[in-house]
Enzyme design. Structure first.
Site, PDB file in Angstrom:
ATOM      1  N   VAL A 185       0.757  -1.255   0.066  1.00 14.41           N
ATOM      2  CA  VAL A 185       0.018  -0.006  -0.147  1.00 14.41           C
ATOM      3  C   VAL A 185       0.867   1.203  -0.052  1.00 14.41           C
ATOM      4  CG1 VAL A 185      -1.675   1.235   1.301  1.00 14.41           C
ATOM      5  CG2 VAL A 185      -1.829  -1.307   1.263  1.00 14.41           C
ATOM      6  N   ASP A 186       0.867   2.004  -1.115  1.00 16.09           N
ATOM      7  CA  ASP A 186       1.690   3.104  -1.251  1.00 16.09           C
ATOM      8  C   ASP A 186       0.694   4.415  -1.689  1.00 16.09           C
ATOM      9  OD1 ASP A 186       3.612   5.073  -1.506  1.00 16.09           O
ATOM     10  OD2 ASP A 186       4.601   4.266  -3.234  1.00 16.09           O
TER      11      ASP A 186
END
Length: 155
Positions: free
Chosen positions: A15-16
């Protein structure tokens, strides 16, 4: 929508998200989102979440950890110096405990060693955990906190 409608399970999720600088982006960091992520993460899987600097935005960083835990996942917060960002934070999230020293590191790494790995998970006093609220769709506390903390730096 993709997490809501899909059925596929994942062993690894990265998750970025962009920084939570407004309420639209702040929705991505809520307990609701992490609950969806939890449903799609396999029992033995791990997710890693890029957060913010635990040095510059300590309250914001720990808000993300608290929110992930509120969604029912275990967390292993860590930090590293990223040349283009400075001291930066990440969180490993999973349904089971995460122990970084269990798996041997790949050969040929230049900066990460068995001796430096535990230091990623060690937070000195100025970055240590603080009590925070859960970031929910109804309060968006992370957006307010992030704005306040990073606002001090940019002034």
């Amino acid at each position: 929508r993709w997490l809501e409608e899909g059925t596929e399970m994942f062993d690894v999720i990265v998750v970025d998200f962009p920084d939570p600088t407004n309420f639209s982006v702040g929705k991505l960091y809520t307990e609701s989102f992490y609950a969806l992520l939890s449903r799609r993460l396999s029992a033995s899987g791990f997710a890693v979440v890029q957060t913010t600097s635990p040095l510059v935005a300590r309250q914001s960083y720990w808000t993300v950890a608290t929110t992930i835990e509120a969604a029912g996942l275990r967390t292993a917060p860590y930090h590293a110096h990223v040349p283009s960002f400075g001291e930066w934070g990440f969180i490993v999230a999973s349904h089971r405990p995460f122990t970084p020293a269990v798996t041997p590191l790949p050969e040929g790494l230049r900066f990460l060693t068995p001796q430096t790995l535990p230091l990623l998970f060690d937070f000195p006093a100025d970055m240590a955990r603080v009590s925070t609220e859960v970031n929910r769709l109804s309060n968006q506390v992370l957006v307010h906190t992030y704005e306040h903390e990073w606002g001090k730096v940019s002034k």
